[in-house]
Every structure is written in structure tokens, then in C-alpha cells.
Motif scaffolding. Structure first.
Motif, PDB file in Angstrom:
ATOM      1  N   UNK A  17      24.071-145.238 -27.678  1.00 13.82           N
ATOM      2  CA  UNK A  17      22.642-145.405 -27.951  1.00 13.82           C
ATOM      3  C   UNK A  17      22.333-145.211 -29.437  1.00 13.82           C
ATOM      4  N   UNK A  18      23.024-144.269 -30.077  1.00 17.62           N
ATOM      5  CA  UNK A  18      22.777-144.028 -31.492  1.00 17.62           C
ATOM      6  C   UNK A  18      23.215-145.218 -32.346  1.00 17.62           C
ATOM      7  N   UNK A  19      24.352-145.821 -32.030  1.00 18.86           N
ATOM      8  CA  UNK A  19      24.821-146.976 -32.803  1.00 18.86           C
ATOM      9  C   UNK A  19      23.897-148.175 -32.630  1.00 18.86           C
ATOM     10  N   UNK A  20      23.301-148.304 -31.446  1.00 17.16           N
ATOM     11  CA  UNK A  20      22.373-149.410 -31.183  1.00 17.16           C
ATOM     12  C   UNK A  20      20.929-149.082 -31.544  1.00 17.16           C
ATOM     13  N   UNK A  21      20.725-147.911 -32.176  1.00 14.06           N
ATOM     14  CA  UNK A  21      19.387-147.466 -32.589  1.00 14.06           C
ATOM     15  C   UNK A  21      18.413-147.404 -31.416  1.00 14.06           C
ATOM     16  N   UNK A  22      18.904-146.902 -30.299  1.00 15.03           N
ATOM     17  CA  UNK A  22      18.093-146.765 -29.089  1.00 15.03           C
ATOM     18  C   UNK A  22      18.024-145.326 -28.602  1.00 15.03           C
ATOM     19  N   UNK A  23      18.576-144.404 -29.374  1.00 12.67           N
ATOM     20  CA  UNK A  23      18.573-142.999 -28.974  1.00 12.67           C
ATOM     21  C   UNK A  23      17.195-142.403 -29.189  1.00 12.67           C
ATOM     22  N   UNK A  24      16.616-141.843 -28.147  1.00 12.93           N
ATOM     23  CA  UNK A  24      15.286-141.239 -28.206  1.00 12.93           C
ATOM     24  C   UNK A  24      15.412-139.721 -28.264  1.00 12.93           C
ATOM     25  N   UNK A  25      14.558-139.101 -29.054  1.00 10.21           N
ATOM     26  CA  UNK A  25      14.555-137.650 -29.223  1.00 10.21           C
ATOM     27  C   UNK A  25      13.307-137.091 -28.559  1.00 10.21           C
ATOM     28  N   UNK A  26      13.473-136.020 -27.842  1.00 12.94           N
ATOM     29  CA  UNK A  26      12.348-135.355 -27.179  1.00 12.94           C
ATOM     30  C   UNK A  26      11.541-134.602 -28.244  1.00 12.94           C
ATOM     31  N   UNK A  27      10.406-135.171 -28.658  1.00 14.28           N
ATOM     32  CA  UNK A  27       9.616-134.571 -29.731  1.00 14.28           C
ATOM     33  C   UNK A  27       8.985-133.250 -29.297  1.00 14.28           C
ATOM     34  N   UNK A  28       8.609-133.146 -28.035  1.00 12.87           N
ATOM     35  CA  UNK A  28       8.000-131.894 -27.570  1.00 12.87           C
ATOM     36  C   UNK A  28       9.007-130.751 -27.614  1.00 12.87           C
ATOM     37  N   UNK A  29      10.240-131.029 -27.185  1.00 15.26           N
ATOM     38  CA  UNK A  29      11.265-129.987 -27.219  1.00 15.26           C
ATOM     39  C   UNK A  29      11.617-129.618 -28.663  1.00 15.26           C
ATOM     40  N   UNK A  30      11.642-130.633 -29.550  1.00 12.58           N
ATOM     41  CA  UNK A  30      11.928-130.353 -30.958  1.00 12.58           C
ATOM     42  C   UNK A  30      10.831-129.506 -31.588  1.00 12.58           C
ATOM     43  N   UNK A  31       9.575-129.841 -31.288  1.00  8.86           N
ATOM     44  CA  UNK A  31       8.464-129.060 -31.828  1.00  8.86           C
ATOM     45  C   UNK A  31       8.459-127.640 -31.265  1.00  8.86           C
TER      46      UNK A  31
END
Length: 403
Positions: A94-108
Motif C-alpha cells: 500500500x505504501x509503494x502504491x501511495x494508498x496507505x492510510x493513517x489513522x489521524x485520530x489515533x495519531x492525534x
């Protein structure tokens, strides 16, 4: 005759050579002041001007103690997470295809629980929040304070210096934070930039004390909420929310204002004086702030709500410096140079008369040229007049002032 040369103006007379020799002087840039290697830099000069004696001026932490984390334990947990992610081929795909999503709520959430208060302190220092409210004192906002204004089903959250218009902050905000149910808190909103009569004072916009836990609606309203009202021409005003933790239930009867309190003098406030009187009974722990500038809704607010004339601030520019007139002005447009020394009223009159030549009570004015720069000038026209006619065709400059 024998030629003689010198660097300075001199007259050389001797038995072999009797002549007046004048050297050539180069009229160019002359270095003023000390050379760069000797003169102080701008940084050094500012440090000297803003110098404060460390024995008298030193910062004091007046806030709640920050949570203590085990650095080694955090690093071990991070290494475990990294190893688990490396074993997952799907994440790399997913990262190589630029499709990896990050959980913004968990990061915050992780940011809030680890290093948010240090970052918020740096931002508040940048905006001068601690300096203008507490002087040489500061605190770490270890209590995560979440505020947002709700206007027409649109949420306007308050962060750390974001811009919120007065129209969007007409009603009091929604406040959220985590706390013990048995504790008491005080929430104060002030504006340190907008006092009309006293330079070092603030306006208190909202004051709620003795809040049980995080139930702000059940707290004691000392001063009702008043929307931001930055006057026109004064730029951005900081509106700061500070959450204090109380050691016990306090008596705010001396500070309480009845009703909406639309008299601005009664809203005069000083955060430093307020804290000094009660520093043994409350401690600052939460901080958010936003900036607000003038919008058109404040005209009605000043006239109908505050019942006062709307103040408008303008900068009074000094008159421009015009050097003494020269007999032959080189490399300067003739018309522009001469207009500097003429009466502005006479110039405006000439432009007005030029416009009235094309005004007829029964005929429409001539249409403008579709391509002004493509029309030739007939006959001989001096360069300064070509510039003047071109500006008139393109409607540049002073010709727009007589509309």
C-alpha cells in the motif's frame, strides 16, 4: 615636460618638474561606519537592546507537573510496532502504491498524550501569550482543552492561533476536557490586544468558575460571554482561553458582573493580578487561543449591542518628502516630475475637465478602444506625452480618481 602623477590633489613644484597635477577621484559608493568584520551584526545589536539581567528576569514554571514517561519503555514499544509492520507485506504494498492510510485520530491522541504540551508552549511563546499575560512566568498546558464554536451547523474549532471571524464566534463555545468529577476548575477567556483606554489591561470575554469536573454548564458564571469585537484597522486580536485547576471551591463574588455586562470598562481585567491574588488556590493547566479581526457584522454589534460609535483606526501617514526642484531633471519623466511641485487640486481639475469634454447630456460617451496599445499616435509625440496618453487609454493611475 615630465609627467607626474599623484593620488591626492596636490601641486608638485621642484627643479625637475613644475606642474599642477590633479588626481582622478572615483565618485561611487563609500562605506559608512565600521567595516563588516568589526561592526556588530543585527543579531548582536538586537540582543544588546533586548538584554535582560538573568538575576532579575528568569522564567518560572507555575503550571501543573507534566506526566512522566519512561523513555526506554516507549522506545521498546515503538520497536515492537516497527517490527510488526515490517513483517506485514500488505503495508509495504500500500505504501509503494501511495494508498496507505493513517489513522489521524489515533495519531492525534498519541501526540496529545506524549509531547503536545511542549509544542503548545513553543507556539504560545511565539505569539507572546505567556509574556503578555504572566510576565516571566509560564506553564505547560498538560490538560488537553478542546473548544469549538458552532455557527449554522458549521463547527469552528479553536486551536493555537487559527483565525475565527467575529460572526462565527457570536455564541459561547462548546468546551471539552478530561478531569476528575470531584475537582473544580475555572475557565477564563480574555483579549490582551483590544483595550481602548488602558494599554496593559485586557478585556474579559468569558469567566466561569467553580466548574465541577468537566461540566462547564454547571459552573458559576462570573462574567457572561461576549463575542470578539476587534475594531476596524487594528489587525488581528488574540483571544485566549486558560483553564485553571482549583484547590477548593472559591469565592468570586468580588469579580462577578450582573447581566450581560455591556459596559466595557467593567470588563477590564488583568490575568497577572488575578493569578497573583489566588496563586495558592488555583493553577493554570489548559490553553488554547485564536485570532480574530474586523468583519462587517461588528458595525451592527457596536451600534445596537454596545450602544456606542464604531471605532475606526487609521494610520496617519506623514507627507512625502519632495527634494528641492532641479533645473534639469535627468532620467525622470517630465510630466510626473513637474506634477510633484504642482497643486494637487489643479491636477485633479485638469483631469476632470478632460473627462467633461466627452460628456454630453443627450449623447452617449464614445466607446473605449478595444485594443488601446495597438492604436498608433499620429505625428510627433514626445515620450512623456506618449506615456501619459497610454495610461489614459489603459485607465491607469490618477484618471480613476475622478470616477
Amino acid at each position: 615636460m615630465m609627467a607626474c602623477s599623484f593620488w591626492k590633489f596636490s601641486t608638485h613644484l621642484n627643479s625637475k618638474c613644475s606642474s599642477t597635477v590633479v588626481n582622478f577621484v572615483r565618485h561611487g559608493h563609500h562605506l559608512r561606519g565600521k567595516p563588516p568584520a568589526v561592526a556588530r551584526s543585527l543579531k548582536q545589536r538586537l540582543e544588546e537592546i533586548n538584554y535582560k539581567d538573568p538575576s532579575l528576569h528568569f522564567r518560572v514554571d507555575i503550571g501543573l507537573p507534566p506526566p512522566v514517561f519512561s523513555r526506554s519503555k516507549r522506545l521498546q514499544e515503538r520497536l515492537k510496532t516497527i517490527k510488526a509492520q515490517r513483517k506485514n507485506p500488505e503495508l509495504e504494498k500500500l505504501a509503494r502504491n501511495q494508498q496507505l492510510l493513517i489513522d489521524l485520530e489515533a495519531t492525534n491522541k498519541e501526540w496529545v498524550n506524549t509531547s503536545a504540551f511542549y509544542h503548545i508552549k513553543q507556539i504560545a511563546d511565539h505569539y507572546g501569550v505567556y509574556e503578555h499575560l504572566f510576565g516571566d512566568a509560564y506553564f505547560l498546558p498538560v490538560i488537553h482543552l478542546a473548544l469549538q464554536f458552532n455557527k449554522d451547523e458549521i463547527k469552528h474549532p479553536v486551536y493555537f492561533g487559527n483565525v475565527i471571524k467575529p460572526l462565527d464566534a457570536m455564541g459561547k463555545p462548546e468546551v471539552l476536557y478530561s478531569s476528575d468529577e470531584k475537582s473544580f476548575w475555572t475557565l477564563i477567556m480574555t483579549n490582551p490586544d483590544g483595550h481602548f483606554t488602558q494599554q496593559d489591561k485586557e478585556y474579559v470575554h468569558w469567566f466561569v468558575g467553580n466548574i465541577p469536573g468537566n461540566k462547564v454548564e454547571e459552573g458559576e458564571t462570573v462574567v457572561d460571554y461576549l463575542q470578539p469585537f476587534p475594531p476596524r484597522g487594528t489587525g488581528y486580536h488574540r483571544h485566549i482561553f486558560i483553564l485553571y485547576k482549583q484547590e477548593k471551591k472559591l469565592d468570586f463574588s468580588k469579580l462577578k458582573k450582573s447581566g450581560p455586562c455591556l459596559n466595557l470598562e467593567e470588563r477590564t481585567f488583568s490575568t497577572l493580578d488575578f493569578y497573583r491574588e489566588r496563586q495558592d488556590e488555583l493553577t493554570p493547566g489548559g490553553l488554547v487561543f485564536f485570532q480574530s479581526d474586523w468583519d462587517s457584522s461588528l458595525t451592527d454589534f457596536y451600534h445596537n449591542t454596545l450602544n456606542m460609535k464604531e471605532p475606526v483606526f487609521e494610520y496617519d501617514f506623514p507627507p512625502p518628502y519632495i527634494r528641492p526642484q532641479e533645473w534639469f531633471a535627468k532620467r525622470k519623466p517630465f510630466n510626473l516630475y513637474m506634477d510633484k511641485y504642482r497643486d494637487p487640486k489643479q491636477i485633479n481639475k485638469e483631469f476632470l475637465m478632460r473627462k467633461l469634454k466627452n460628456v454630453h447630456p443627450f449623447k452617449a460617451p464614445p466607446p473605449p478602444l478595444p485594443f488601446p496599445n495597438a492604436v498608433r499616435f499620429e505625428g510627433y509625440v514626445p515620450s512623456w506625452l506618449i506615456l501619459e496618453k497610454r495610461k489614459s487609454r489603459l485607465r491607469w493611475g490618477r484618471i480613476n480618481d475622478i470616477e
